[in-house]
Design an enzyme around this catalytic site. Structure first.
Site, PDB file in Angstrom:
ATOM      1  CB  THR A 140      -1.126 -16.654   0.739  1.00  0.00           C
ATOM      2  OG1 THR A 140      -0.907 -17.634  -0.275  1.00  0.00           O
ATOM      3  CG2 THR A 140       0.044 -16.673   1.705  1.00  0.00           C
ATOM      4  CG  ASP A 146     -11.629 -10.937  -1.091  1.00  0.00           C
ATOM      5  OD1 ASP A 146     -12.720 -10.471  -0.658  1.00  0.00           O
ATOM      6  OD2 ASP A 146     -10.537 -10.624  -0.591  1.00  0.00           O
ATOM      7  CD  GLU A 156      -4.918  -7.771  -4.785  1.00  0.00           C
ATOM      8  OE1 GLU A 156      -5.523  -8.832  -4.558  1.00  0.00           O
ATOM      9  OE2 GLU A 156      -5.002  -6.775  -4.033  1.00  0.00           O
ATOM     10  CB  CYS A 198     -21.344  -6.867  15.539  1.00  0.00           C
ATOM     11  SG  CYS A 198     -21.565  -8.281  14.412  1.00  0.00           S
ATOM     12  CE1 TYR A 220      -3.017 -23.914  -2.866  1.00  0.00           C
ATOM     13  CE2 TYR A 220      -2.102 -22.482  -1.163  1.00  0.00           C
ATOM     14  CZ  TYR A 220      -3.002 -23.452  -1.562  1.00  0.00           C
ATOM     15  OH  TYR A 220      -3.899 -23.958  -0.653  1.00  0.00           O
ATOM     16  NE  ARG A 247      -4.026  -1.986   2.219  1.00  0.00           N
ATOM     17  CZ  ARG A 247      -4.793  -2.406   3.219  1.00  0.00           C
ATOM     18  NH1 ARG A 247      -4.559  -1.975   4.463  1.00  0.00           N
ATOM     19  NH2 ARG A 247      -5.785  -3.234   2.995  1.00  0.00           N
ATOM     20  CE1 TYR A 281     -10.268  -9.469  -4.558  1.00  0.00           C
ATOM     21  CE2 TYR A 281      -8.276 -10.694  -5.110  1.00  0.00           C
ATOM     22  CZ  TYR A 281      -8.930  -9.744  -4.340  1.00  0.00           C
ATOM     23  OH  TYR A 281      -8.236  -9.059  -3.378  1.00  0.00           O
TER      24      TYR A 281
END
Length: 352
Positions: A41, A136, A35, A201, A80, A23, A118
């Protein structure tokens, strides 16, 4: 979804967004790499890997020019590994077709290997400020609770509704002057830190709009299909040492499906252990043309991969082997720093 909802979520995100390395500079390359890494992950597992990866390959061209083994080595530990190969292939395509610039249109981004709906939405909204939707696992959970969705979120009808709702959310926000990147990241951040599987919440900035919160059943949502049980497999590994205490590593071709461990990585010679140990041992010797001499007791380690719970039995032994392109002697340190999967790293640790 009201303008007030979008404003509340965007304001909350700007104040409370986590400090994540991707970011700091939302250029298209960094957004794309992050991404791909974040697919399946956890964020915490990606932080350090992302920083090291973009330091080693700071541009699309540097990634495209790299050897695949170097890319896999930099990816080691994230799992992966098909993602890393597809990222590498996509970098070559970007250089060859787009002059080294990440494309900014949906069709061109979706044409990149490893990029689905996505990921395309995330890249286009965050890096190019385009009003593209994303769905996602976090967004899925947030929307299911906001609307008290009483359908299985993995069903065809629910998937269509989720993407339609996400599209209306982002397009409405763009008309109101919101940054699509902020709106989409706000949804993902909400799902990651507050609207988690066990939701907080009272801390939610948009709870006044949430039907799940109003009805008191937010924690029961979303409705998902039952997960299949974990399968089990057992593998026998040969930890072969030479006179210089180096360990023998082999590398299977990418189309080799003889093991659940990812092909194309450096690993200890092994085979699935279905029958007796002598049978499994002979299978290793025959597959690799080795004559091995066990010299210590078998050590067992557990590992989980792709819905399987594995028992990894590693047998220290002595032996001789001639090096080839896919068979090489490594010091333990060299092996640990190489392009290896997490299961192999786990076995090397138990050998030191």
């Amino acid at each position: 979804m009201s303008p007030a909802f979008r404003k509340a979520l965007a304001d909350w995100y700007r104040r409370h967004a986590r400090d994540l390395p991707w970011r700091h500079d939302a250029n298209p390359y960094r957004v794309w790499v992050s991404e791909i890494m974040l697919q399946q992950t956890r964020v915490e597992a990606v932080r350090e890997h992302f920083t090291r990866f973009v330091k080693r390959f700071p541009t699309v061209r540097s990634l495209a020019d790299a050897d695949e083994e170097d890319v896999l080595q930099a990816w080691s530990g994230l799992g992966y590994y098909r993602r890393a190969r597809m990222l590498h292939a996509a970098a070559k395509l970007v250089v060859g077709r787009h002059e080294g610039r990440i494309p900014g249109t949906r069709a061109d981004v979706l044409a990149l290997p490893g990029v689905g709906a996505y990921t395309a939405g995330a890249i286009l909204s965050i890096a190019f400020n385009r009003p593209e939707p994303i769905v996602d696992g976090n967004v899925e959970r947030v929307f299911a609770r906001l609307y008290a969705l009483d359908d299985d979120v993995k069903s065809k009808s629910a998937r269509a509704w989720l993407w339609r709702t996400a599209g209306e959310y982002i397009e409405g926000g763009a008309r109101e002057g919101h940054s699509p990147g902020v709106l989409n990241q706000g949804l993902m951040e909400l799902g990651a830190v507050i609207c988690k599987p066990a939701p907080d919440c009272p801390a939610c900035p948009v709870r006044r709009w949430c039907k799940g919160n109003m009805r008191g059943n937010a924690a029961l949502l979303p409705i998902r299909p039952a997960r299949p049980g974990m399968k089990t497999r057992r593998y026998l590994f040969a930890a072969v040492r030479d006179a210089d205490d180096r360990v023998l590593m082999v590398r299977r071709e990418q189309n080799d499906r003889g093991s659940l461990l990812p092909a194309g990585m450096w690993e200890l010679p092994h085979t699935e252990w279905r029958g007796t140990k002598p049978d499994a041992w002979r299978s290793i010797e025959q597959a690799h043309g080795l004559q091995l001499r066990p010299c210590a007791r078998v050590t067992n380690r557990k590992h989980t991969i792709m819905g399987y719970r594995l028992t990894l039995a590693v047998q220290p032994c002595a032996g001789d082997a001639v090096e080839t392109a896919n068979r090489r002697w490594f010091t333990t340190q060299e092996a640990s720093n190489g392009a290896i999967a997490s299961a192999t790293r786990k076995l090397l640790v138990c050998l030191t």
